[in-house]
Write an enzyme that holds these catalytic residues in place. Sequence first.
Site, PDB file in Angstrom:
ATOM      1  N   LYS A  65     -16.021 -16.364   5.262  1.00 37.24           N
ATOM      2  CA  LYS A  65     -17.471 -16.246   5.487  1.00 37.24           C
ATOM      3  C   LYS A  65     -18.285 -15.987   4.230  1.00 37.24           C
ATOM      4  CE  LYS A  65     -17.559 -14.379  10.165  1.00 37.24           C
ATOM      5  NZ  LYS A  65     -17.827 -13.100  10.839  1.00 37.24           N
ATOM      6  N   GLY A 122     -12.318  -4.263   1.608  1.00 43.54           N
ATOM      7  CA  GLY A 122     -13.731  -3.886   1.697  1.00 43.54           C
ATOM      8  C   GLY A 122     -14.129  -2.925   0.589  1.00 43.54           C
ATOM      9  N   GLY A 141      -7.485  -7.291   0.679  1.00 40.26           N
ATOM     10  CA  GLY A 141      -6.273  -7.295   1.486  1.00 40.26           C
ATOM     11  C   GLY A 141      -5.641  -8.674   1.599  1.00 40.26           C
ATOM     12  N   ARG A 167       0.828  -1.222   0.000  1.00 49.14           N
ATOM     13  CA  ARG A 167       0.000   0.000   0.000  1.00 49.14           C
ATOM     14  C   ARG A 167       0.857   1.265   0.000  1.00 49.14           C
ATOM     15  NH1 ARG A 167      -4.999  -1.648   4.002  1.00 49.14           N
ATOM     16  NH2 ARG A 167      -6.456  -2.165   2.322  1.00 49.14           N
TER      17      ARG A 167
HETATM   18  C1  3PG Z   1      -8.500  -1.815   4.908  1.00 50.19           C
HETATM   19  O1  3PG Z   1      -7.539  -2.338   5.450  1.00 50.19           O
HETATM   20  O2  3PG Z   1      -9.402  -2.487   4.369  1.00 50.19           O
HETATM   21  C2  3PG Z   1      -8.574  -0.317   4.814  1.00 50.19           C
HETATM   22  O3  3PG Z   1      -7.368   0.271   5.190  1.00 50.19           O
HETATM   23  C3  3PG Z   1      -9.727   0.199   5.641  1.00 50.19           C
HETATM   24  O4  3PG Z   1      -9.530  -0.153   6.993  1.00 50.19           O
HETATM   25  P1  3PG Z   1     -10.791  -0.356   7.928  1.00 50.19           P
HETATM   26  O5  3PG Z   1     -11.502  -1.583   7.456  1.00 50.19           O
HETATM   27  O6  3PG Z   1     -10.239  -0.490   9.321  1.00 50.19           O
HETATM   28  O7  3PG Z   1     -11.661   0.874   7.784  1.00 50.19           O
END
Ligand code: 3PG
Length: 435
Positions: free
Chosen positions: A244, A416, A392, A37
């Site tokens: 999940k 996400g 991720g 990242r």
């Molecule tokens: C992630 O790792 O998906 C992003 O950096 C967002 O982090 P978060 O899910 O803690 O908001």
Amino acid sequence: MKTLDDLIGEGVAGRRVLVRADLNVPLDAVTITDDGRIRAVLPTLTALRDAGARVVVMSHLGRPKNGPDPKYSLAPVAVRLGELLGAPVAFASDTVGESAQSTVDGLADGQVALLENLRFNAGETSKDEAERGAFAAQLARFGQSYVDDAFGAVHRKHASVYDVPKLLPHYAGGLIMRELEVLSKLTSAAQPVGAATSQRSSAAQPVGAATSQRSSAAQPVGAATSQRSSEPTRPYVVVLGGSKVSDKLAVIQALLPKVDALLVGGGMCFTFLKAQGLGVGDSLLEEDQLDSCRELLASGKIRLPTDIVVADRFAEDAQTRTVAASEIPDGWKGLDIGPATVSAFADLLSTARTVFWNGPMGVFELAPFAAGTRSVAEAITKVDGFTVVGGGDSAAAVRQLGLDETAFGHISTGGGASLEYLEGKTLPGVQALES
Ligand code: 3PG
Ligand code: MG
């Protein structure tokens, strides 16, 4: 939506530019275990430096709950960012306090500063508009314009993502532009022609048979990738894993009408297997998702594992066996897809011209259960077409397994965020840039 190029065209020499980045990297105490990242935002930062801007970078790290916590400090990230930029990064030990102010004041043209973790301030993630707005106003003092390049956080309605752009002229960075361009190609597909009729009654039929007759397979990939919202080149295959079903339900529902085949592995496959009436031993199971799984299976497009690596315990030194998916013994848990499944999935992938992969096929962090994820990832690197890795965990898997990142068309920095985009949800960060 204005972009970084527009901002640079307007002229930024000597001006303060506030950049929201997603530098939320995995840390082992103070060691960054995956700097993907950080590398992803370098082009934007370098372009601003080269144009003479004074660059103020802000990010979150992890999910600290009660104010500043050294465990979640961005200090190690500042060091790594400096190494990668080839220039020192001034680090502010607070986010909007005295250290931040003096660090920003001390910047010369072309220099970069990083503020401490945004989430050390409750205003960043607050659901209260006024509290968020007040924190956003404190942040906005540090910039004359705002660039968002934090694709991984665009799905968060947070002060630095959603409220700061209301206060400053705002621009989308290069990473956000590229992520949106790539992901838009995966969602623009219409229903594949004849899919419902040709595949519904034939669960056993290999997907390649149904899809290979499509003449578009011969279309050069470049033709599809140079157009923004063009149809993905077919066959279009999605590979989903992770633990999940409930996390992936919305994205499966959104993508299923568009894809030719959807291959399921990882912990979530056991709820699908159970929905087909099979016993799954002690494997992960979401009882409340069985009905949803049955509905999704009726599409005829979902391919499930036919063999499973099972273990007597969740441990590196567990006893393991490979069994048919229909013969998972009581007391054993499935922790990876088996070799027959790998080869069936690899066959399907070898005909694909567009692939999206999200989620590991097994517990790849433990050596005995890494083969499924590794082999499927390798099969994706061999695809003659457009391949996207989202999420991720899958991006981390690619790097942790030592696979060649450049063999994939695009590795998304959003977990996400990329899923919510593919689900068709409105992303607050993108919405803020567009208005
Ligand atoms: C992630 O790792 O998906 C992003 O950096 C967002 O982090 P978060 O899910 O803690 O908001
Ligand atoms: Mg996350």
